[in-house]
Each structure stands twice: as C-alpha cells, then as structure tokens.
Design a protein around this motif. Sequence first.
Motif, mmCIF file in Angstrom:
data_model
loop_
_atom_site.group_PDB
_atom_site.id
_atom_site.type_symbol
_atom_site.label_atom_id
_atom_site.label_comp_id
_atom_site.label_asym_id
_atom_site.label_seq_id
_atom_site.Cartn_x
_atom_site.Cartn_y
_atom_site.Cartn_z
ATOM 1 N N ASP C 37 0.776 -1.025 -0.003
ATOM 2 C CA ASP C 37 -0.157 0.023 0.151
ATOM 3 C C ASP C 37 0.945 1.091 0.079
ATOM 4 O OD1 ASP C 37 -2.318 1.427 0.114
ATOM 5 O OD2 ASP C 37 -2.238 1.631 2.348
ATOM 6 N N ASN C 41 1.647 4.321 -2.806
ATOM 7 C CA ASN C 41 1.096 5.613 -2.808
ATOM 8 C C ASN C 41 2.653 6.383 -2.865
ATOM 9 O OD1 ASN C 41 -1.261 4.868 -2.300
ATOM 10 N ND2 ASN C 41 -1.334 5.262 0.105
ATOM 11 N N ARG C 123 -9.180 4.886 -0.067
ATOM 12 C CA ARG C 123 -8.688 4.959 -1.364
ATOM 13 C C ARG C 123 -9.973 5.932 -2.050
ATOM 14 N NH1 ARG C 123 -5.327 1.632 -3.280
ATOM 15 N NH2 ARG C 123 -6.088 1.738 -5.265
ATOM 16 N N ASP C 128 -5.930 8.000 -5.435
ATOM 17 C CA ASP C 128 -5.029 7.088 -5.808
ATOM 18 C C ASP C 128 -4.371 7.234 -7.308
ATOM 19 O OD1 ASP C 128 -4.931 5.254 -3.776
ATOM 20 O OD2 ASP C 128 -6.932 5.279 -4.125
#
Lengths: 172, 828, 333
Positions: C37, C41, C123, C128
Amino acid sequence: MTAPKVLGGFVVNGERHQTAFQPHRTLLEVLREDLDLTGTKHGCELGECGACTVLVDGTPVLSCLVLALEAQGKDVTTIEGLADGPDLHPLQDFFAELGASQCGYCSAGFMLAAKKLLEDNPDPTRDEIRRALSGNICRCTGYIKIFEAVELAARRLRGEDATPSREALHGQ
Amino acid sequence: MGSDGTSGADRPEGKHMHAVDPATLQVIGKPWRKVDARSRVTGQTRFADDLKLPRMLFCKLLRSTVAHARIVSVDTSAAEALPGVHAVLRGEELPNTFGILPVSQDEHTLCYDKVRFIGDPVVAIAAVDEDTAWDACRLVKVEYEKLDVVTDVFEAAKQEDNRIHDYGRGGNLHRQEHLEFGDMDAGFAESDLVREDVFFFEGNTHLPMEEHSTLAFRDPDGKVTVMSSTQTPHYLHKALSKVLVDHVPAHKIRVIACPNGGGFGGKSDPFNHEIAAAALSIKTGRPVKITLTREEVFQTHRGRHPVLMKSRIGVTKTGRIKALDFETHLDGGAYGSYGTASTFYTGALQTVTYPVENYHFRGARWFTNKAPCGPKRGHGTPQPRFGLEVQLDKIAVELGINPAVLRRQNLVDAHSLTANWMRIGSMGLGTCIDKVVEGSGFLERWGKQPYGKGIGIACSSYLSGAGLPIYWNAMPHSGVQLKLDRSGLVTVFCGSTDIGQGSNSILAYIVAEVFGLEPQDLRIVTSDTDLTPVDLGSYSSRVTVMTGNAALQAAERAREMIVGPVADKLEVPKGRLTFAGGRVFDCEDPERGMSFAEAVQIAEAKLGTLGTTGSYRPPRAAARFKGGGVGPSPSYSYTAAIVEVDVDPETGIYKVPKIWVAHDIGRALNPALVVGQVEGSVYMGLGEAMMEEMSYRGNRFGVHKIPSMLEYKTPTSMEMPEVVTWIVEDPDPNGPFGAKEAGQGPLLPIMPAVANAVYDAVGVRVDEVPVTPEKVFDAMQKKARGQEGRYGPNELPSIEWPEPRRVRTPWQGGTGVEVEREATEARS
Amino acid sequence: MLRLPRFTYHRPTSAAEAVKIAADHGPASQYVAGGTDLYPNMKRRVQTPTEVIALSGCADLVGVSGSAAEGITVGAMTTLTSLEKDPALQAAHPALVHAASVISTPLLRNMGTIGGNLLLDTRCNYYDQSHEWRESISFCMKCSGDTCWVAPSSPRCWAVQSSDTVPLLCAVGAEVSLIGPEGERRIPVADLYQDDGIAFTTKKPGELLTHLHLPAVDGTWRASYRKLRRRDTFDFPVLGIGAWLRFDGDVCTAAEIRIGGAGSYAIPATKTAELLIGEKLVAGDAAAEERITAAAQEAFKPTRAMDNTDHFASWRKKMAPVFVARALRDCLG
C-alpha cells in the motif's frame, strides 16, 4: 540530489551478487539495471500486473514493491534461473510448446508464480491454477494455453506422460 | 522480374496455389514452436527497455496537465540548471508536424502553441537518471491560457467555435463521409420488417503488458539509430525523417523495431516520445532512453474509438437485408491518428458477411480533448459489427427465426462482390456457424433455458491486410530478401515486426517449406530499416498474407536458381528434383541427391553469390470510388461465436462459463498459432464486452478516470471461460498456401454475442458496450416497471450531411465508381 | 518507469525499537509492513515519508498464537497468505480466512500483512493517482489540495474504506494492540477507525499496531464476509459486508453488520441489526428469509456509495441490501 548508495548482497539464481544502490531502489530496478537480469519485466510498477514477479526465498513476490534492501541476504530466483543450464524447466518447455508465451512479456511472472504452485501442489486442478495465477495479467493468450502448459508441466514433474492434446494445438 | 516473367508486385492472384499439395506439406499446417519461443520463455528476448548502452541518458516528458489551452509561456531555466540535466528539448525546436496519415499531419513532437489533451507532451528532458529527469520536469513552469474542454461528440458539435484543430470539416468535425450504394427507398419498400436502433460502443485501449520504450543513439559518423517498441518501423522512419529533416537525412536514420511486448494496434503510430528521444540523442551526442509509465501508455492510447451509431435496417421475412442505413459518430480524441481510416472502417465491412442489397453509410469523426483514438484489434469494425449483430438478433426475435438460422440462410457468396464493391474471396462462415451451433447445442438451447441462463450468437469478418498503403505509392507493401549461405543456412530478411503474433515464425515456415528445411534451421532478420526490405508494419492483419506471399516468391525464385545447377550435376530432369528433409534429390530415386548445403554450393559455383527478393502488393480493388480505398483486402476471414452466460437476476452480475468459436483462416500455416490468436482474440473481445472502458471525467477538467492496470478492468485468469475452437480451412487464392488472417477477426463477434446471450438469459437489451452488471440491472428494473427493458443511447448529434457519393451496386450494373464518373468513363 | 522518491531506510529488529525510531523522526517517518500500500502511494507521491521504518525485521510482530476457545492473537506482520493458510484460523475463523483470501492477488497476499490491511489507506479515484494526474485537478483535499472532488461542496474528504478484513473484524468485535511513545493500549478494532477519509484511524502519531486479537470461539456466533467487486481477484471491495450474529438456540440475540467499501469507515447497519435481534432465524425457513430480506433493506440508507470507486455508485448502493442479506444468510446455522 543523489542519496548515498549502500552495498547490498543477494544470492540470485544461485550466484552471490554484491552491488551498490540507493536505498529507494526496488528489487526490480536493481535486478534489471544493476545486475542486467532484464528477464524480469515491469508493466505498472504499482503491483497491479504481475509482470515483475520473482521468487524471494521461494515465494513469489512483486519485485516492483520490494526494496532491494529488503532482499538483502535472501535467495532470489528470476526467469534466468529457471532453466537448468541448457535444459528448459518443464514450465518453459510447455509454454514454448503450446504458445502460452505469445509476446513473452508476462511469461516470466507466470512461470515463477506457477513454479511455486507446483512445489506446493504437484497436481493442481484447473481452478487451483486459475487462483494461483490470478495475480498475473496476460493480454495475448487468453490464459488458456497458460493453464494447459502448467497442467502439462505438472504431469511431467510428477513423472507422468505429458503430451499436449490434439485440440490444444489444432482446435477441434 | 520473376522467373515466370511477371514483376513481383503484379504477380497474378492464385499463382501460388500450384505449390500447394496438402498431402506433401512438410512444414505448413504443423504446430511448430515459434522460432523465438525459447528466447521468449527464458527471458532472453530483448524488449526496448531491456537495452542499455554506455553513457545512456534517461528522458522524461513533461506533459500537459490541462486538457485544452494555449501555451502562453514555457520556462525551462530552472530545469536546465538542475545538476544532472543534460538537455532540455522544447517544442519550437522541432516545428515540423507529423502523423501516421498524410491527410492528418497534426502532431508536434512537443506542443508549443496549444495543448489538446491531458498528457500532450510539452517539454522533453534528458538527464543522468530517471529520478533527475522527473525532478527537472517538476521545475518547468508552463503558463496556460485555458480553453473550454470538449469531452464528447455532442459537446464537439455544440462547441463549434471552440475548435481543437483549425483543419477538418469545420468546427470540431474532423471527417465526414457519405456514401450510398443502390436504391435505398426501393430497398426499404421491399422490406417486410424495418427497424431502427441506436447503439454506443465505449472506447477502450490495448493495454499491452509492455510500456512503450525507445532507445536512440547517434553513431560516430552522424547516423541516428532508434530502437523502439513499435509495430510500424517503416512509418516511424518516415515520421523521423520528416521531423528531423534539418538534423539528419532519411538515409542516415535507422529504425529497429524491438520485439513488442504486446501491440494490438497501440504501437502503430509514430509517437512523440520516439521522436523526442531521437532529437535528444542528436542534441546530447549520447544514447537516450525513454520508457513510458503505465499512465503515459494510457495517454499514448490510439485505441478503440467510442462510437455512437444508428442503424436502420430493412429485411425480408427470411431475414435478407434489403436496405441498411448506417450512421456512425466517432469520438476521435485530440489528434487525427488513423482516424480517417477508422471513419471509413465503421462503414466498410457491414456488407461482407450477409448480403446487403442497398447500403447507405454516413460517418463522422469528431475531435475531442482526450487521448487520441486510433486502431485497436479490429480497427473501426467491432463497433458497427456490434450494432449490426445485436440488431439482427432483435430481428430474429421479431421474425420468430432462430438467430443462428437467420444468419446461416443469409450469407454472402464466396468469390462475389458486395454492394460497396468489396471483393469476397473464400468464405467459410457457413461452416463456422455449423460448427459452433452443433458444438454448443444452440438450436436446442436458445430461448429454451431457465431464466438467468442465456446463449447468444454473432458472426464477423475481417481483412487480411488493407488493400492500400497508408501513404499513396506504387511500391510493394512487403518485401523479403533471402541470402543463401554455403553452410546451408538460409537467412530471411524482412521489415516485418513480431509483436508476439509469430510473424517471424511465419516467414520461417514458408521458406522452410519451399526448401525442405526445418523452421529452426533458418535465421530470420526482421524489422530493421537499414538491413531489411520494407514491410509496412504489423497492422490490419496484413503480415501473414503479405510477408508470406513475398517470402514465398523469394523462396521459389531461390529454389529455381538451385534447381538448374543441381539437376545438371545429378543428371536428373529439373522437374523431378525434390526438396525435403534437408536434402535435394530425385523424387524417383531418392538416393540420388545431396544435402541442401551441397546444393547451395553447386548453385553458388555456377551462378555466383545467391540471393533473391520477393515482394507483394495486393490485387487492385474493385472499389474505385472516392473512399473505396478503405475496406478492400486480398481476403476476408470469417468467424462465428456462441457465448453462454449465467446472469444473477438479483444483481445483474453475469458470468461467462463457455464460448464456442470457429474461425475461417483459409489455411492454418501453424494451427497452434491460429488457436492462440483465436483464444487471445476471444479474451480481448470478452474484456471489451464485459468491462473495458476508457472513461474520462468530463466534469473534472477532462481527466482520464482510471489510467492504471488496477482500475482499467481487464479479464483475469478468474474470468476467462472455457473456449472451444474450430479452425475452418477454405484456402483463399490470394493467401500464401491459401492462408488468411487470424489475429483480429475472432475478437469481433464476442461483444454482440455477449449482449445477445444476456438478452436470451433475462430478456433485456444492453445496446451498449461494455455490458456491465449495472446496465443489465438497470434494464431489468425498467422491464419490471413495465418500461422497455433496455439500456442504451437514444440519439446522435444532429448535423448537416453533404450530398452522398452515389455508387451503383454490381447488380445494378455499376462499375465501382461514382455515378457521375461512370458517365465520364463511358464517354472516354 | 514509475519509481520511489528518495528516503532514508531504517530496519529495527523489535517493535519497541521501531517506535523509538518513529518518535525520533516524527511526522517525516512512516512504518512500512508489506509495502503493498505504502510503496504505490509513495510512487504516486501521495505519501512521501523521508524516513521509512521497515518492520520486516521485527520478529515479535509475526505469528499466530493462542487458542480458539481463549482467543487467537495474530501478529501484525503476519502475511495474509500465512493467515489464510493457518490451520487454527481456518478452523476457528473461516470468515476471516475468507476475507483475507479475497484480498487483491496471491502475490500481494504473499507480501501484504494483516497489520497493513487493517491500516490500509482509504482509497479514492481522485487520490490514487500519480502526481501529474492530481496536478490536473489542482490536487485534492486528502493530499496537497483543498477540494474533495467527489463532492466539491463538501467540507470533508470522502475517500473509501477499502480493507476487506476491517468490516468483518469490526463486526465480530476483534481487538488490536498498539504501542506508542505513551505505552501500550488495546482497543476494539471498531474504535481504531473514524468517519473521515483523511484521518481515518484513531492511531496516535508514532503508534504502532502490533497485534490483532480475535474473539473467543464458543459456538454461539457465526460471521460472514461478502465482497462485491468487478473481478474475482485484484480488485478492492466496492462493497464489503461483515456480518456477525449471536444465537441462543435459533434466536438471534445479538447482531452486528458493517458495510465496507461504501464510506470512509466500515459503516454499521444498525437498523438491520436491530430488526434481527430477538428473531428466530433458521436457514431455509421462509419466515426467516423474509425477515432477513426486510432487515437487509435497511442497509440501503446508511450506504454512502459515491462516484470515486469502480462501478456506478447508484448500483453499489442498491446492491448493499442484496449483499447484506447474503452475508446474513451465511450466518444461519
């Protein structure tokens, strides 16, 4: 700004490598750009396609999301390490035989994920193969030849007769 | 001149058929591994981004973050000052425009007056590494004067004064085409049933696994080499020559197409990044590499046009099409690309499956502020095919005829002409339908399964290469050179590019067949503009037919060279010599012979160094009217597909458990490769049918909604159904050994077959692609409320159309030209 | 190629050491567990820690311990694959194992951890995205901007809770342990979250989630997780229903339903739960079916589907009752 490099050591395909790289480099980048092992591909660099799959200590992971530093001291297997010298691994042999590798860009990732599957489960069902390979995208084959190649490789690895069906190569 | 006294390009069609005796084929028709299979499965295939050179720099493009604007100023001073930056390239440095089609040279390498979509490149930077190049891009200051954003065809029509380009047919209309064949009024008057439907096919993209990459370098002698993931090295060469004309002449530019990690049409245009890398390598004197990010691949696009279409059709009680009136509106995106051809393609192939007695086509392509659309697998034909095949399904229901029977009883004839003057060659669609119908039990199942279970059929056809090249010229479309070595090695040189479809292997199979060798014995050298003769590229399913015919001609010429000296040596009549098993021998006394290598040596001693060429140009089209250049092909492949669906009535979610598909390939040069192309096409079609869409947010500055592998949904191993494939062989006189195309046609029927199966399952129509669960659900809800159980569009932009170009059909006694020209031609 | 920004890398060997490094560096630091994750990012520059504290060396954060009857504890660094394949968890907590098994892909589950999944960033299709993409919208409220582009007039961020395990773990009443500069604490999983797309956890600065504690299995309750997504792999939930029912015989005595993937936290379907408590619920019984369907209808209202995930928002909202009903039926004996 250039961050200072650090020295990292890994065993890649059975060979010890030491190389210096910046801490923010991923395993993918170091394999391809520093060790010239370009058989590992990339299609998104975000963990969304599976093209960069390698085995780290035998487990398939996405090298685009593993820091090279995290792979320090570990055993890394890439597509270059799948064949035994000049002899293709059964997965490679059947990917070639069936055309499970069309453009070939995703093939390394599929075969490494499949290698682990066949180690854990020497006689997988079609559904188990689907699931095990569900982290790898292929845009050429429609997956079917990949499933069939994995099934045939499994048979050969089990020491059974592994001949492609007529339908697989000729249609009905 | 060929040995038969004709020039290569004009060699009569069907000439090669004499070589075909299916009983004696040794290579053709067998499931060989691809010649490069080992390289592809061992990670040794060198894709463009795998290449690395000493002193190589990395390039990044700064792309527009606004969808439509004038560029007021670009300040690159801070970027230039950043340590590690070697060169900054600005748009005005390369003022020459380029574009794939001569009629739409509307792209600049880097924009300097205007940007037209989010992702339009503005500045290119070469630096020591990619991190530095990225940082430098962030230091560039671009001042934009924003213009209104045009996000779809309706907006394009409405915002007439807010022009994206200052060329085209006025406003934001890029192209507008109007053709009429036959007597529409009479056709409709003779019809028993007339219906009109509006359909929408959302755009989607190729999504090749490999992100485009280019490495350019300048040789010490001033020549420039560009190695790139391109399907069309020849066209890239032309674009580079045009844009870089002040820096390097055409003959000093070398383009090498690397193996493509998937193409599907997405690497068929010359691209900004390729030209920028070349320019920066000239500017810096160092190798420069650029590799796009996945998001940039979405911006590069050139994928399937969103098409809004209306079809008015008139049929008899048996389903024979008396009149078809088809109107398409293509949302072209920001540049021309292949769009002119795409526009014609949305009207060209409606006639090649079922006879259409009278045909009227109107097509418009609009500029919008989105990534430019172009050719994706099926180029411009899947959209109208969807409309036509769904409409036929509705007609079958109305007429009370099983939709498979309706299609089966209305097929075009082999070796015939269509209303719009397409020349049909071999035609195996009837057999294809029979196979899938029988295999799936369609006749017993359609309309008879429990609610939620459905089965649908659709058919299609596709070109085996375009009849005309992209720029007008009289030269061959494909060339092959052969070099025969004393060792017995045959090297095949050809400009074609292997994008995974196996085009290198096809060359090997054909040449190996002629010489009695094994494919792996040959060396195949392809896609290098310095070393290989021109092949126009891996697009429009042209490679097997065109390079195949060229290779066959070159090989037969070489064989002819060998035969004489060897016959003399063996004292055997020439006609008795056979090439097989790596030997040349007397077919009546097989012991009397020699190895292929010895045969080459004897021929070389007699004739000098051995080499031949072969070339191919498609036969002249029957369509001679303006606009008739798009659609004609040496041959058409045919496909029939049946799709099974399970719809969850509570949600609209559906699964596709199984697909039956039969493809008329003419002849399978390698059945394993054909099966692979068919399965791959079915997969890609299923993605378009179920989920793939290029969505933009029109109300949010025109951003692409989901430019990522995760959010641009494609089918995975979990969604892929079982596929049952039949290869139908009906050799075509224009194909090498009778072969037609396989790479695109089988995609086309999948989308309409899915929509038709959903109707069979739950009785609602989704007249739109993709057929998503929410649309199925919406239609079911409407039906439950007593409304029409349909999800889809209702209207098209309303615009003025120019007078049509009228062409009489073959059965009206036409000659393939416009009515006005008929008179002129008759007089002269 | 999309690459990571530059940072300094730390690799502590214990949770305590990790917490100390985080305290030393403050907000510039960030823990990384599986990286599945955080690294995407970071590549997109929505998170840009200059000090990355890798937890992979903390042996005290790995493993499954305890018993079903007493309650099983899972170390935060336990990978999702290990969790999915753990025999004790498979026997005692099949719903959790199922929820873990439908997270992303097998490859990502080999890397991703349960701790990481619990703390998965919310999200949004406006968040994103790459730096360049977000520049096109002048950024968003969750990172570098002022506007929530899903609801431009909204004062808050509407990024979506997207972890598959969270709705279920909230529903079953699991707990987590955290350690931080101010010491250790143990809280219900449900209390780890709050209804905000940006500040979606109540985790304090520098705090480290160390363990997940699963409730004791006593045969009185059953749980289920139902996920709605486009494809049977890769995709985050656009609806993730965690359901938990406690029974006394055939009578439901307690219920908790959480709707994930449809708001910034796993939203409780309180009304649905209320309608079930005290009711006789037996699988296959028509009256029970009706009760469940009616109760599930009440999940429509609290579901806040907006246009920032896959699928039409209106359809996702309409699907909430369907999926809630299915999850509840799973819980019947």
